[in-house]
Design a protein around this motif. Sequence first.
Motif, PDB file in Angstrom:
ATOM      1  N   SER A   2     -42.740 -75.092 -22.436  1.00 51.38           N
ATOM      2  CA  SER A   2     -42.468 -73.707 -22.802  1.00 51.38           C
ATOM      3  C   SER A   2     -42.725 -72.740 -21.648  1.00 51.38           C
ATOM      4  O   SER A   2     -43.338 -73.093 -20.632  1.00 51.38           O
ATOM      5  CB  SER A   2     -43.355 -73.317 -23.984  1.00 51.38           C
ATOM      6  OG  SER A   2     -44.700 -73.203 -23.559  1.00 51.38           O
ATOM      7  N   ARG A   3     -42.292 -71.507 -21.858  1.00 47.86           N
ATOM      8  CA  ARG A   3     -42.572 -70.444 -20.893  1.00 47.86           C
ATOM      9  C   ARG A   3     -44.071 -70.250 -20.731  1.00 47.86           C
ATOM     10  O   ARG A   3     -44.557 -70.016 -19.641  1.00 47.86           O
ATOM     11  CB  ARG A   3     -41.930 -69.134 -21.337  1.00 47.86           C
ATOM     12  CG  ARG A   3     -40.444 -69.128 -21.184  1.00 47.86           C
ATOM     13  CD  ARG A   3     -39.845 -67.810 -21.632  1.00 47.86           C
ATOM     14  NE  ARG A   3     -38.417 -67.867 -21.429  1.00 47.86           N
ATOM     15  CZ  ARG A   3     -37.707 -66.874 -20.929  1.00 47.86           C
ATOM     16  NH1 ARG A   3     -38.281 -65.742 -20.632  1.00 47.86           N
ATOM     17  NH2 ARG A   3     -36.419 -67.014 -20.751  1.00 47.86           N
ATOM     18  N   HIS A  37     -40.625 -77.201 -14.896  1.00 46.51           N
ATOM     19  CA  HIS A  37     -40.360 -76.427 -16.114  1.00 46.51           C
ATOM     20  C   HIS A  37     -38.925 -75.886 -16.211  1.00 46.51           C
ATOM     21  O   HIS A  37     -38.728 -74.711 -16.475  1.00 46.51           O
ATOM     22  CB  HIS A  37     -41.331 -75.247 -16.177  1.00 46.51           C
ATOM     23  CG  HIS A  37     -42.758 -75.642 -16.286  1.00 46.51           C
ATOM     24  ND1 HIS A  37     -43.330 -76.010 -17.474  1.00 46.51           N
ATOM     25  CD2 HIS A  37     -43.720 -75.737 -15.349  1.00 46.51           C
ATOM     26  CE1 HIS A  37     -44.609 -76.295 -17.271  1.00 46.51           C
ATOM     27  NE2 HIS A  37     -44.866 -76.151 -15.989  1.00 46.51           N
ATOM     28  N   ASP A  39     -36.713 -76.141 -18.531  1.00 42.94           N
ATOM     29  CA  ASP A  39     -36.389 -75.603 -19.850  1.00 42.94           C
ATOM     30  C   ASP A  39     -36.903 -74.174 -20.016  1.00 42.94           C
ATOM     31  O   ASP A  39     -36.239 -73.335 -20.622  1.00 42.94           O
ATOM     32  CB  ASP A  39     -36.960 -76.484 -20.961  1.00 42.94           C
ATOM     33  CG  ASP A  39     -36.276 -77.848 -21.027  1.00 42.94           C
ATOM     34  OD1 ASP A  39     -35.165 -77.979 -20.490  1.00 42.94           O
ATOM     35  OD2 ASP A  39     -36.865 -78.774 -21.602  1.00 42.94           O
ATOM     36  N   ALA A  42     -34.501 -71.801 -18.227  1.00 45.55           N
ATOM     37  CA  ALA A  42     -33.082 -71.888 -18.585  1.00 45.55           C
ATOM     38  C   ALA A  42     -32.471 -70.494 -18.644  1.00 45.55           C
ATOM     39  O   ALA A  42     -33.076 -69.551 -19.152  1.00 45.55           O
ATOM     40  CB  ALA A  42     -32.921 -72.594 -19.926  1.00 45.55           C
TER      41      ALA A  42
END
Length: 123
Positions: A2-3, A37, A39, A42
Amino acid sequence: MSRADLQRDIRALYGAADGGLGLPALMDGVCAALARHPDALAGISGRYAVLAADSGYACAFALEDGVFLSLAPDAPVDVSVSGCEKDLLAVFRRELTPLAALLRGRVRVRGDKAALMRFAEFL
């Protein structure tokens, strides 16, 4: 991932910079975190450079829809952030806000500031 995971990794690196980690090692860590990271990143695309005028240090990288790519230090970029190494580290360590660094002329941004802003929330 995740962020929040990416931001946690980046904050840990900035904490290490507080302990004396230099700009080259810090940027190596930041680039490694970005590569881990995709994702979380994105939707972000751009070519970025960090340049320390006094030491000659240069780091350039690209994000293509969040996927990290290392670039040659002299590669063309969308936006570059430059200053002396001490001032760049002060911004990363949160000793100097990015706005104050810009207004005081201690850090300069050249190129597409919108590309930097899309990415800035992670830094």
